[in-house]
Design an enzyme around this catalytic site. Structure first.
Site, PDB file in Angstrom:
ATOM      1  CG  ASP A  13      -1.736  -1.267   1.340  1.00  0.00           C
ATOM      2  OD1 ASP A  13      -2.286  -1.704   0.323  1.00  0.00           O
ATOM      3  OD2 ASP A  13      -1.780  -1.833   2.445  1.00  0.00           O
ATOM      4  CE  LYS A  16       2.870  -2.668  -4.881  1.00  0.00           C
ATOM      5  NZ  LYS A  16       2.848  -2.527  -3.465  1.00  0.00           N
ATOM      6  N   GLY A  40      -4.446  -4.345  -4.562  1.00  0.00           N
ATOM      7  CA  GLY A  40      -5.481  -3.384  -4.950  1.00  0.00           C
ATOM      8  C   GLY A  40      -4.852  -2.077  -5.366  1.00  0.00           C
ATOM      9  CG  HIS A  41      -2.659  -1.134  -8.305  1.00  0.00           C
ATOM     10  ND1 HIS A  41      -1.918  -1.211  -7.173  1.00  0.00           N
ATOM     11  CD2 HIS A  41      -1.901  -1.683  -9.277  1.00  0.00           C
ATOM     12  CE1 HIS A  41      -0.768  -1.787  -7.442  1.00  0.00           C
ATOM     13  NE2 HIS A  41      -0.733  -2.106  -8.714  1.00  0.00           N
ATOM     14  CD  GLN A 223       0.537  -9.055  -2.547  1.00  0.00           C
ATOM     15  OE1 GLN A 223       1.253  -9.774  -3.219  1.00  0.00           O
ATOM     16  NE2 GLN A 223      -0.689  -8.776  -2.911  1.00  0.00           N
TER      17      GLN A 223
HETATM   18  P1  IMP Z   1      -2.706 -12.855   1.920  1.00  0.00           P
HETATM   19  O1  IMP Z   1      -1.812 -12.323   0.840  1.00  0.00           O
HETATM   20  O2  IMP Z   1      -4.165 -12.622   1.643  1.00  0.00           O
HETATM   21  O3  IMP Z   1      -2.401 -14.287   2.265  1.00  0.00           O
HETATM   22  O4  IMP Z   1      -2.397 -12.020   3.262  1.00  0.00           O
HETATM   23  C1  IMP Z   1      -1.164 -12.143   3.947  1.00  0.00           C
HETATM   24  C2  IMP Z   1      -0.715 -10.800   4.508  1.00  0.00           C
HETATM   25  O5  IMP Z   1      -0.371  -9.930   3.441  1.00  0.00           O
HETATM   26  C3  IMP Z   1      -1.777 -10.078   5.333  1.00  0.00           C
HETATM   27  O6  IMP Z   1      -1.130  -9.358   6.371  1.00  0.00           O
HETATM   28  C4  IMP Z   1      -2.378  -9.107   4.341  1.00  0.00           C
HETATM   29  O7  IMP Z   1      -2.944  -7.994   4.981  1.00  0.00           O
HETATM   30  C5  IMP Z   1      -1.133  -8.723   3.557  1.00  0.00           C
HETATM   31  N1  IMP Z   1      -1.438  -8.271   2.201  1.00  0.00           N
HETATM   32  C6  IMP Z   1      -1.787  -9.014   1.131  1.00  0.00           C
HETATM   33  N2  IMP Z   1      -1.960  -8.232   0.045  1.00  0.00           N
HETATM   34  C7  IMP Z   1      -1.686  -6.976   0.417  1.00  0.00           C
HETATM   35  C8  IMP Z   1      -1.657  -5.726  -0.272  1.00  0.00           C
HETATM   36  O8  IMP Z   1      -1.899  -5.600  -1.485  1.00  0.00           O
HETATM   37  N3  IMP Z   1      -1.308  -4.639   0.495  1.00  0.00           N
HETATM   38  C9  IMP Z   1      -0.999  -4.737   1.798  1.00  0.00           C
HETATM   39  N4  IMP Z   1      -1.013  -5.876   2.479  1.00  0.00           N
HETATM   40  C10 IMP Z   1      -1.346  -6.993   1.798  1.00  0.00           C
END
Ligand code: IMP
Length: 429
Positions: A13, A16, A40-41, A223
């Site tokens: 976040d 990007k 998410g963008h 991420q």
């Molecule tokens: P998962 O990717 O859904 O398995 O989540 C694992 C961890 O990554 C959690 O702490 C989520 O909040 C974090 N996470 C996954 N995708 C994002 C993103 O796009 N931005 C920020 N945190 C993310």
């Protein structure tokens, strides 16, 4: 002509969307190489706001978008996203979107398992997005995954579903969740096949050709380094490698083709989900950063945790992520704060550390060592050149460059695409 890879240098976040959009306008092809619809963008183009999770941002800019084999693809999420942007006037066809035929699919049983496991963990939950990302990657590595190319072979899908259900239904029932029926899953996948298969191809061939033709490729990370499954704050991470090196494996291109690696970092720090966050603020300043920075997850809507810029952590991300230069975002959120702190190391039981320890208890126990800088009273919002920045803001950026051992190549000063200070064109050789 240099290619560019963009990755997050904190916990995601970092803004990007805007930066990738800015870079996509200078690229020919935009490639996603890891993650899934957990990302998410938000892209603002004229009067339209596009919220993208899976589609490479370039698609909005009339560029070719490629979803690489390193992504995990939820077909329903993809088709819903395509339908949504189509309703906004954008055409997404095989002319502007290509998907690696080897991409593993996220099936409805993956989010079900993700959520059942999180519920079972209770207080110790990871705080996943609940989208099935982790279970889908587990199936890929476990050699059970159904891949996009399998949809052309109904017998393969049927046999793989037997294997998958043996594994998943056992787990789901053990966790007290509903098992899945093979017939429903099979019918669903076969019904999706005609819409999905036209996008499938060996994208490595197209990327190889593009490279030989001197076309500019932008690798769009999702991420961030501190959520990398190897290098992040494990187990509070996502299930893919988010470092730039994975752009090669996750797209099917040699490491030499990745080009310049940019790391995106906010001028402060945020995190969603659980896990260690040494410079987190639980006070009014933390709330102020959250309110001013609109720190709510694009995918989850959850309020993000906020804190001071942690130079120790970003330096670590620079090293392991292969980051050559930083893009610093949201500097304007710090406008008017009387003083600013930067984390410059950690204290662990009286011992000074210059990196985040790997073991979870130590990671949770470190306290940050801070350097305090004077704030600035003027505004940085919307600045498009160094000359427009208050002197103290320049000092803050320069200090970050020193501490993280990487130059700032772009500085973003508002959500508007053109409110960007360009120190150097990232695509220049
Ligand atoms: P998962 O990717 O859904 O398995 O989540 C694992 C961890 O990554 C959690 O702490 C989520 O909040 C974090 N996470 C996954 N995708 C994002 C993103 O796009 N931005 C920020 N945190 C993310």
């Amino acid at each position: 002509m240099a290619n560019v890879a963009v990755i997050g240098a904190q916990w995601g976040d970092e803004g990007k969307g805007k930066v990738v959009d800015w870079l996509a306008s200078r690229a020919d092809i935009v490639v996603r190489f890891q993650g899934g619809h957990n990302a998410g963008h938000t892209l603002v183009v004229g009067s339209e706001t596009y919220k993208l999770s899976l589609l490479p941002s370039g698609v909005v800019r009339g560029k070719l978008g490629v979803i690489g084999n390193g992504v995990v693809l939820d077909p329903h999420a993809l088709l819903a996203e395509i339908d949504k942007v189509t309703a906004q006037g954008l055409a997404v066809t095989p002319a502007n979107l290509r998907i690696a035929e080897t991409v593993p699919l996220i099936l409805p049983l993956h989010p079900a398992l993700d959520r059942a496991r999180e519920a079972a963990r209770g207080e110790a939950k990871i705080g996943t997005t609940g989208r099935g990302i982790g279970p889908a990657y587990e199936d890929k590595v476990g050699r059970r995954a159904i891949r996009l190319c399998d949809l052309a072979e109904p017998e393969t899908v049927s046999a793989k579903l037997d294997d998958l259900l043996l594994h998943h239904n056992t787990l789901l029932q053990g966790l007290g969740a509903e098992p899945f029926s093979k017939e429903a899953l099979l019918a669903d996948l076969l019904a999706l096949a005609p819409r999905l298969l036209p996008f499938a191809e060996p994208v490595w061939e197209r990327l190889d050709q593009a490279r030989r033709d001197g076309r500019r490729i932008l690798f769009e990370g999702a991420q961030a380094v501190m959520l990398d499954v190897d290098h992040g704050t494990y187990p509070y991470v996502t299930s893919s490698n988010t470092v730039a090196g994975n752009a090669a494996g996750g797209a099917g291109i040699g490491p030499g083709a990745i080009g310049r690696v940019l790391g995106i970092a906010k001028a402060y720090t945020t995190r969603v989900g659980s896990g260690p966050f040494p410079t987190e603020l639980h006070d009014d300043t933390g709330r102020l950063l959250g309110d001013r920075g609109h720190e709510f997850g694009t995918v989850t809507g959850r309020r993000r945790r906020c804190g001071w810029f942690d130079a120790t952590m970003v330096r670590q991300a620079v090293k392991v992520g292969g980051i050559e230069a930083l893009v610093l975002t949201k500097l304007d959120v710090l406008d008017g704060l009387p003083e600013l702190k930067i984390g410059i190391g950690y204290d662990l039981g009286g011992e000074r550390l210059a990196r985040l320890p790997a073991a979870p208890a130590a990671q949770a126990a470190v306290t940050p060592v801070y350097e305090t800088l004077e704030g600035w009273s003027g505004s940085t919002r919307g600045a498009r050149s160094w000359a427009e920045l208050p002197a103290q803001a320049i000092k803050y950026v320069r200090r970050i460059e020193e501490l993280v051992e990487a130059p700032v190549m772009l500085l973003s000063t508002s959500p508007e695409r053109d409110d960007t200070i360009v120190m150097r064109d990232p695509f220049a050789d």
